[in-house]
Motif scaffolding. Structure first.
Motif, PDB file in Angstrom:
ATOM      1  N   UNK A 742       1.001  -0.963   0.140  1.00  0.00           N
ATOM      2  CA  UNK A 742       0.019  -0.262  -0.116  1.00  0.00           C
ATOM      3  C   UNK A 742       1.072   0.911  -0.032  1.00  0.00           C
ATOM      4  N   UNK A 743       0.363   2.277  -0.095  1.00  0.00           N
ATOM      5  CA  UNK A 743       0.340   3.921  -0.149  1.00  0.00           C
ATOM      6  C   UNK A 743       1.362   3.817   0.878  1.00  0.00           C
ATOM      7  N   UNK A 744       3.171   4.430   0.581  1.00  0.00           N
ATOM      8  CA  UNK A 744       3.577   5.122   1.629  1.00  0.00           C
ATOM      9  C   UNK A 744       4.446   6.253   1.105  1.00  0.00           C
ATOM     10  N   UNK A 745       4.297   7.256   2.753  1.00  0.00           N
ATOM     11  CA  UNK A 745       4.439   8.484   2.478  1.00  0.00           C
ATOM     12  C   UNK A 745       6.116   8.847   3.044  1.00  0.00           C
ATOM     13  N   UNK A 746       7.150   9.453   2.877  1.00  0.00           N
ATOM     14  CA  UNK A 746       8.676   9.726   3.451  1.00  0.00           C
ATOM     15  C   UNK A 746       8.940  11.453   3.442  1.00  0.00           C
ATOM     16  N   UNK A 747       9.009  11.744   3.934  1.00  0.00           N
ATOM     17  CA  UNK A 747       9.217  13.169   4.003  1.00  0.00           C
ATOM     18  C   UNK A 747      10.913  13.084   4.425  1.00  0.00           C
ATOM     19  N   UNK A 748      12.258  14.014   4.027  1.00  0.00           N
ATOM     20  CA  UNK A 748      13.540  13.579   3.793  1.00  0.00           C
ATOM     21  C   UNK A 748      14.068  15.530   3.884  1.00  0.00           C
ATOM     22  N   UNK A 749      15.304  15.231   4.689  1.00  0.00           N
ATOM     23  CA  UNK A 749      15.738  16.075   4.418  1.00  0.00           C
ATOM     24  C   UNK A 749      16.839  15.688   4.788  1.00  0.00           C
ATOM     25  N   UNK A 750      17.785  17.077   3.777  1.00  0.00           N
ATOM     26  CA  UNK A 750      19.435  16.784   3.292  1.00  0.00           C
ATOM     27  C   UNK A 750      20.269  18.069   3.666  1.00  0.00           C
ATOM     28  N   UNK A 751      20.747  17.819   4.615  1.00  0.00           N
ATOM     29  CA  UNK A 751      21.890  18.656   4.690  1.00  0.00           C
ATOM     30  C   UNK A 751      22.879  18.360   4.436  1.00  0.00           C
TER      31      UNK A 751
END
Length: 753
Positions: A742-751
């Motif tokens: 099923x649906x997977x939502x991911x937020x990501x931040x790269x520094x």
């Protein structure tokens, strides 16, 4: 149990620390070899296409943005997947099968706990895992009982610069134990010229969080210009399936050491640890799905076989490669890759987690419809059956050592490449039945008495022992290719490879027979190859290939009472394929057709003669035919559209029906935008209908939308896997079913520093 631990300690006590690279061009070799990779295809940062690999790709608008493309110099159908696609368009947890899925004729199943959160299996043209090779920097790897692979235990996506799907056995220099249905070639992350650090953090569906750090050293003057890249990745997730938690820790490092202008040493090392809750026999029945839902896996009831604490696995792996590249004379080069890798799987599992028909918390022994629990164990060989929770421990641990050497001499109108591969391995495997509540042995099986003609006549194997087995393999391949250039733009490459491998079993209790056996079997194969590539113009090439492939027999051929009665030879394939590649300024396109005859299919049967038992033979095969293509059009403003697809037949010669888990077609398409700080992609892959365990599985799709914005030191983005929340059946194995997570939502931040 103490004996098992002692044997494993002996097996892995001397851990060889041989390290480094493969059959992939380094920048130093690019200067030293006639196969030199243009600057835009190496690690200069000018292009995201085929970075790190010895593949010439024209730096056109279409190829700079295409998620997959093909080389003008290819001699078989291929799909080159770019680093930018891996990084910008796929979840950070993606395994190599998820990366390869974008290619035509590639399908996969598994991963039903979430992308990269459980093992998956890929198919190429309908050939199953174990029927094609997977390599990392040119080094083949796989299990030692048969050449299958574990998708999330060695090389997560952060360790890959590029992935290339070769749909065919390749030339003579393409190595592996299953030079049969194709190759998935992974290439290592490349050290960059600039010093830098990237720290990534992401959080998403199933309480999944990922932490990742990547260090690029740049050229270190104090070390003679040595460059290295190092990364660490940690994944922690509750998973899509009930009580199926997953944790992974991976370390990776690569150094490129310029010993002189003509010699480069490359060192690679990775170590991985996966800890997760999962039944050893994954998947659930339709009855379980009806009661608990299709995302059910494990319970929280300690009186059930599917209690999550009774179903747990720890996998530890490492992989080290050391490659030396040297120019030994003008037009002549030498490459040597020494390597070792380890796989160790320690599992605790319920005996049969599909048999408990109880709702969590119900009384053991109570009936639910027509289903009752099977919670019974025996604490001695002569004792009565009593209440308990039956299960078993499992070990599968191997260490592999190998070396690949090749010499290439270019004499102007042609080039000769010759070399050899030698590999040997040691494996320990065991399964022991226990009561999962107390940990005591479960004497569920009858005692096994060794035959009078056996290695230990009259010896008794207790009922708690399924098997306790050491095995080894010695494997060599010698190959030669002669690349001829009779006309400008035309190369014709005949080649030959000889394969020789020996399997041995030294078992206290062999698998299946359950008594002591010491067995050995040797197999050989001679494989001719012929391929051609003609670059009609600077941006058009046509190619054709004839190749013989083989697949080594599985170790299970020695799990029999009388292995001398088995006559099975390696499976064989005869491959014919041809195609055309076009690289225009905005349009990139390639199309191919193929026909593969597969013979010597492994089959087993029980002899009607008393005492002879199971016998392995070859019978039948299948015919694989199809057409494949991929196309990308770039509009010139950072926007591109692409599509690829295939029509695949895989007809069993005996039944005349499509072989199991071989989709009739695949299709992919989407839009990609890369301009300035913006990265955006919308991609959908559809896997066509297929057969499995006597049932038809309808087509299903996997759509991914990704977007990010680079603010300078910080890049932020969102990735949505299975955008349309498709939760269809992906696979059926016996009575067990597997659904998309099923649906997977991911937020990501790269520094970036």
């Amino acid at each position: 149990m103490t004996m098992n631990i002692a044997r494993r300690a002996h097996l892995f006590g001397a851990s060889a620390m041989t390290l480094a690279l493969c059959f992939v061009q380094t920048p130093a070799m690019a200067a030293a070899s006639p196969e030199a990779v243009p600057a835009e295809a190496t690690n200069t940062g000018n292009s995201d296409i085929a970075e790190g690999s010895a593949i010439v790709v024209t730096a056109t608008k279409a190829n700079e943005i295409a998620p997959v493309t093909s080389s003008l110099e290819t001699q078989q159908p291929q799909s080159i997947v770019s680093r930018s696609f891996i990084q910008d368009s796929l979840p950070t947890t993606a395994d190599f099968n998820q990366v390869a899925l974008i290619a035509p004729s590639v399908s996969n199943f598994g991963g039903n706990n979430g992308v990269g959160l459980s093992e998956s299996k890929a198919q190429i043209r309908g050939f199953q895992d174990g029927e094609y090779n997977i390599t990392y920097d040119g080094v083949p790897f796989g299990d030692q009982n048969d050449p299958t692979h574990h998708s999330n235990t060695f090389w997560p996506s952060n360790t890959m610069e590029t992935l290339v799907v070769d749909r065919g056995p390749g030339n003579a220099s393409q190595l592996g134990q299953a030079t049969f249905g194709g190759n998935i070639n992974l290439f290592s992350r490349v050290p960059r010229d600039q010093l830098g650090v990237e720290l990534l953090g992401s959080y998403g569906t199933y309480n999944t969080y990922v932490g990742q750090a990547v260090l690029q050293s740049g050229a270190v003057d104090a070390l003679g210009g040595t460059k290295f890249v190092a990364s660490v990745q940690y994944v922690n997730s509750d998973g899509a399936l009930t009580n199926e938690k997953y944790r992974q820790l991976n370390f990776y490092a690569k150094a490129v050491v310029p010993i002189s202008d003509d010699v480069t040493l490359s060192l690679i090392g990775t170590a991985n640890r996966n800890v997760f809750n999962q039944s050893d026999s994954d998947g659930i029945t339709l009855a379980q799905a009806a009661k608990f839902g299709q995302h059910y896996a494990l319970s929280n009831d300690p009186l059930r076989q599917d209690y999550y604490k009774y179903n747990s696995t720890i996998k530890t792996t490492d992989f080290y490669i050391a490659r030396l590249d040297a120019r030994i004379a003008p037009g002549s080069s030498f490459t040597n890759s020494a390597y070792t890798y380890k796989y160790d799987n320690e599992t605790l599992s319920g005996l049969d987690t599909t048999q408990d028909g109880l709702q969590p918390g119900q009384t053991p022994g109570a009936a639910v419809g027509a289903v009752t629990t099977t919670n019974k164990v025996k604490f001695s060989a002569t004792g009565a059956t009593v209440f308990g929770v039956p299960g078993y421990t499992k070990s599968n641990a191997y260490r592999v050592y190998g070396d690949i050497a090749k010499v290439k001499v270019d004499f102007g109108f042609g080039a000769l490449t010759a070399g050899a591969w030698i590999e040997w391995s040691q494996t320990f495997r065991q399964q022991t039945e226990v009561d999962l509540i107390t940990g005591a042995f479960n004497y569920r099986n009858s005692q096994q008495v060794a035959p009078a003609t056996g290695a230990n006549p009259g010896a008794i194997t207790q009922g708690y022992v399924r098997f306790n087995q050491n095995s080894s393999m010695n494997h060599t391949e010698e190959f030669a290719e002669l690349e001829l250039r009779p006309l400008p733009g035309l190369t014709i490459t005949p080649g030959f490879k000889h394969v020789d491998f020996n399997r041995k079993i030294d078992a206290i209790a062999n698998q299946t027979t359950r008594y002591e056996q010491h067995l050995s079997k040797t197999y050989t194969a001679d494989l001719p190859f012929l391929s051609a590539n003609y670059q009609v113009t600077d941006n058009v090439a046509i190619y054709a290939q004839y190749a013989r492939g083989f697949l080594m027999p599985p170790l299970s051929q020695l799990y029999v009472a009388q292995p001398g009665l088995s006559t099975a030879d390696p499976q064989r394939s005869t491959n014919y394929q041809a195609g055309i590649v076009y690289h225009g300024s905005r349009l990139s396109i390639d199309v191919d057709v193929y026909s593969i005859e597969f013979t010597n299919k492994f089959v087993s049967s029980t002899s009607p003669v008393p005492g002879e038992g199971v016998i392995f033979t070859n019978i039948g095969g299948a015919l694989y035919r199809g057409i494949e293509g991929q196309i990308t059009y770039a509009f010139g403003n950072g926007l591109a559209v692409f599509a690829n697809g295939s029509r695949n037949e895989a007809i069993d010669n005996t039944t005349r029906v499509q072989v199991d888990r071989a989709p009739l077609w695949t299709a992919a398409g989407g839009v990609i935008y890369k301009s300035g700080p913006i990265r955006f992609s919308l991609i959908d892959k559809v896997t066509g209908p297929q057969n499995a365990s006597g049932f038809r599985i309808d087509e299903y799709n996997t759509a991914i939308i990704s977007g990010s914005y680079d603010f300078g030191r910080i890049r932020a983005g969102v990735k949505v896997s299975d955008l349309f929340d498709s939760q269809n059946i992906m696979n059926i194995s016996g009575t067990q079913y597997f659904w998309q997570p099923g649906r997977q939502i991911t937020g990501e931040v790269t520094v970036k520093f």
